[in-house]
Design a protein around this motif. Structure first.
Motif, PDB file in Angstrom:
ATOM      1  N   GLN A  23       0.799  -1.221   0.000  1.00 24.54           N
ATOM      2  CA  GLN A  23       0.000   0.000   0.000  1.00 24.54           C
ATOM      3  C   GLN A  23       0.837   1.280   0.000  1.00 24.54           C
ATOM      4  N   HIS A 124       1.580  -9.359   4.991  1.00 20.96           N
ATOM      5  CA  HIS A 124       0.398  -8.505   4.841  1.00 20.96           C
ATOM      6  C   HIS A 124      -0.106  -8.670   3.403  1.00 20.96           C
ATOM      7  N   ASN A 169      -1.256 -10.820   8.914  1.00 19.27           N
ATOM      8  CA  ASN A 169      -2.233  -9.755   9.081  1.00 19.27           C
ATOM      9  C   ASN A 169      -3.613 -10.221   8.629  1.00 19.27           C
ATOM     10  N   GLU A 170      -4.564 -10.188   9.555  1.00 18.17           N
ATOM     11  CA  GLU A 170      -5.976 -10.455   9.261  1.00 18.17           C
ATOM     12  C   GLU A 170      -6.189 -11.680   8.373  1.00 18.17           C
ATOM     13  N   TYR A 301     -11.973  -2.084  13.375  1.00 15.45           N
ATOM     14  CA  TYR A 301     -12.696  -1.055  12.619  1.00 15.45           C
ATOM     15  C   TYR A 301     -14.174  -1.050  13.032  1.00 15.45           C
ATOM     16  N   GLU A 388      -4.128  -1.906  14.355  1.00 13.44           N
ATOM     17  CA  GLU A 388      -4.803  -1.026  13.390  1.00 13.44           C
ATOM     18  C   GLU A 388      -6.101  -0.501  13.985  1.00 13.44           C
ATOM     19  N   SER A 442      -5.625   2.249  -0.752  1.00 15.16           N
ATOM     20  CA  SER A 442      -6.589   1.312  -0.175  1.00 15.16           C
ATOM     21  C   SER A 442      -6.696   0.143  -1.159  1.00 15.16           C
ATOM     22  N   TRP A 443      -6.645  -1.083  -0.651  1.00 14.74           N
ATOM     23  CA  TRP A 443      -6.603  -2.255  -1.525  1.00 14.74           C
ATOM     24  C   TRP A 443      -7.614  -2.167  -2.663  1.00 14.74           C
ATOM     25  N   LYS A 449      -9.844   7.213  -0.506  1.00 11.05           N
ATOM     26  CA  LYS A 449     -10.191   6.795   0.855  1.00 11.05           C
ATOM     27  C   LYS A 449      -8.921   6.947   1.693  1.00 11.05           C
ATOM     28  N   TYR A 451      -6.578   7.625   5.117  1.00 10.40           N
ATOM     29  CA  TYR A 451      -6.539   7.275   6.543  1.00 10.40           C
ATOM     30  C   TYR A 451      -5.437   8.019   7.302  1.00 10.40           C
TER      31      TYR A 451
END
Ligand code: BGP
Length: 488
Positions: A23, A124, A169-170, A301, A388, A442-443, A449, A451
């Motif tokens: 990113q 990630h 990650n996630e 989130y 995050e 953003s993916w 968008k 942040y």
């Protein structure tokens, strides 16, 4: 629980910010880097917003010194970043690319020179493309060996300099998006493949932690999980049961494996009955049990709300034609059917009438953050590290050249306040990394968008100069760090 006075954050609390290689870095083929699955996926027409990709991103690869100087001027205590596997091993395994390793060592040295704690994420989402092509990526156990080699190289080179390491990650997000909704690579819609790949990733996570114990005995390692608490829509016992099912399916399915080394019984049995449970080979469960993390990274989130599922069990194929909410990573549901687990009808996602949403439809729920931290801490008894949390918004530059992002300050302020309450409740917290330090790609939602605490002047179509401009929130966070969240 009520408190007269909130307790202070620990003295050495790590106030930070986070990013991920794809990113921010750009330089997608520089200095010997091999392609990753994201380099390929973003080129498929229609997959990302206006066809955006990370070929150039925000050029952090070439500007990391400028970015770290801005971090230091802010007083940042920790910076979470990820390593691009195919910069280190262009083919995913085998030959090591010295220049890729040098880049990350330089980055870490620069952070340390400014007294910023590096927090290194191993994975990630940008798997080397060569591994996808050769082995079908995470669907093959060969990739566990490749991941081990990658970890070994990084532990060997950076193990003495980096204390905090994040494995995956996630995992919940990238497996669901990648194998179920075809909105991430490898672009599949097959739940059997999802659960098989997910199991292999669990084994890779365990191997990485086992190796870490040998090679980095003084370090701390854990996964970063995208956690969302689940609320029942009503006090009806059926809805409450549905929310327990959803917690099992969306959260415990991963966290139990990380922390207890076993899959939750009810969900596993449901998947077995549908013929989509993962294949467990002999030795797998023993391995999973040997790899308890030192901490749990929590990305927060929003959570979700569910009711009893009244929809008939459907095959995944019949749901594939429907639109789904790609911006809803934790409760990824087809809009019309509104069922999180179509093939295993354990619950049905619902709107929460009490919560507002961001411009991208993500619920804003600061209290849910406290709920999340408490739930995870109570269940797993491990220190937590918020890796995050943040607000995606369309920032505007004023005529004076400033960015007045009061909405972001408000969002972060409310979440940090709830985190302080969680600390007062007794949750053990290592640190908090806002997403993100600079604006970044953003993916799926391009560059609008945003942040970051630092604005990056570029758009989807025009890279411009990519000038960095600290936003109002940058100065706000700087003050907050300076008094350790005392005056929040
Ligand atoms: C998390 C990812 C981050 C980041 C963030 C914001 O799920 O770990 O990499 O992208 O979400 O998501 P988005 O860019 O879709 O708004």
């Amino acid at each position: 629980m009520y408190h007269d006075k909130l307790e202070a954050f620990p003295e050495d609390f790590l106030w930070g910010a986070a990013s991920a290689a794809y990113q921010i870095e750009g330089a997608f083929d520089a200095d010997g880097k091999g392609p990753s699955i994201w380099d390929e996926f973003t080129k498929i027409p229609g997959k990302t917003f206006e066809g955006t990709n990370g070929d150039v991103a925000i050029d952090h690869y070439n500007r990391y010194k400028e970015d770290i100087r801005l971090m230091s001027e802010m007083g940042l205590k920790a910076y979470r970043f990820s390593v691009s596997w195919s910069r280190i091993l262009p083919d995913g395994e085998g030959k090591v690319n010295k220049e890729g390793l040098d880049f990350y060592e330089n980055l870490v040295d620069e952070l340390i020179a400014y007294n910023i704690e590096p927090v290194l994420t191993l994975y990630h989402w940008d798997l080397p493309l060569a591994l996808q092509e050769k082995y079908k990526g995470w669907e093959s156990r060969e990739v566990i060996q490749a991941f081990k080699q990658y970890c070994q190289v990084l532990y060997g080179r950076l193990g003495k300099k980096v204390t905090y390491w994040v494995t995956f990650n996630e995992q919940n997000v990238f497996t669901s998006m990648g194998y179920r909704w075809a909105s991430h690579p490898p672009n599949a819609t097959d739940t059997k493949r999802l659960f098989e790949a997910n199991h292999i990733i669990n084994l890779a996570n365990a191997e990485a932690i086992k190796l870490f114990r040998k090679m980095v005995p003084k370090g701390k390692i854990g996964p970063s999980f995208g956690y969302g608490p689940v609320y029942p829509l009503s006090a009806s016992p059926d809805d409450v049961l549905a929310s327990e099912n959803a917690t099992d399916f969306n959260n415990s399915w991963w966290l139990d494996v990380y922390c207890k080394g076993k899959y939750p019984t009810f969900t596993f049995k449901q998947l077995e009955r549908k013929g989509i449970a993962p294949t467990i080979e002999s030795g797998d469960l023993e391995l999973l049990k040997q790899a308890k993390p030192d901490f749990l990274g929590i990305n927060y989130y929003h959570g979700g709300t569910v009711a009893q599922n009244k929809i008939e069990s459907k095959s995944i194929e019949s749901l594939n034609d429907k639109n789904f909410s790609a911006t809803d990573p934790y409760l990824m549901q087809p809009k019309e059917e509104q069922s999180q687990s179509p093939e295993v009808p354990m619950f049905q996602s619902s709107e929460n009438p009490y919560l507002n949403k961001t411009e991208w439809g993500w619920e804003i729920d600061p209290v849910g953050f406290r709920v999340a931290l408490r739930e995870v801490y109570a269940r797993y008894d491990l220190p937590l590290f918020v890796t995050e949390n943040g607000l995606g918004a369309k920032d505007m530059v004023t005529d004076e050249g400033t960015i007045e992002d009061d909405y972001r300050i408000d969002y972060l302020n409310q979440h940090i306040m709830e985190m302080k309450k969680a600390v007062t409740d007794g949750v053990e917290l290592i640190g908090y990394c806002a997403w993100s330090f600079t604006d970044l790609l953003s993916w799926l939602n391009g560059y609008k968008k945003r942040y970051g605490f630092v604005y990056v002047d570029r758009t989807e179509q025009d890279e411009k100069e990519m000038r960095r401009i600290p936003k109002k929130s940058y100065h706000w966070y700087k003050e907050l760090i300076a008094d350790n969240g005392e005056n929040i």
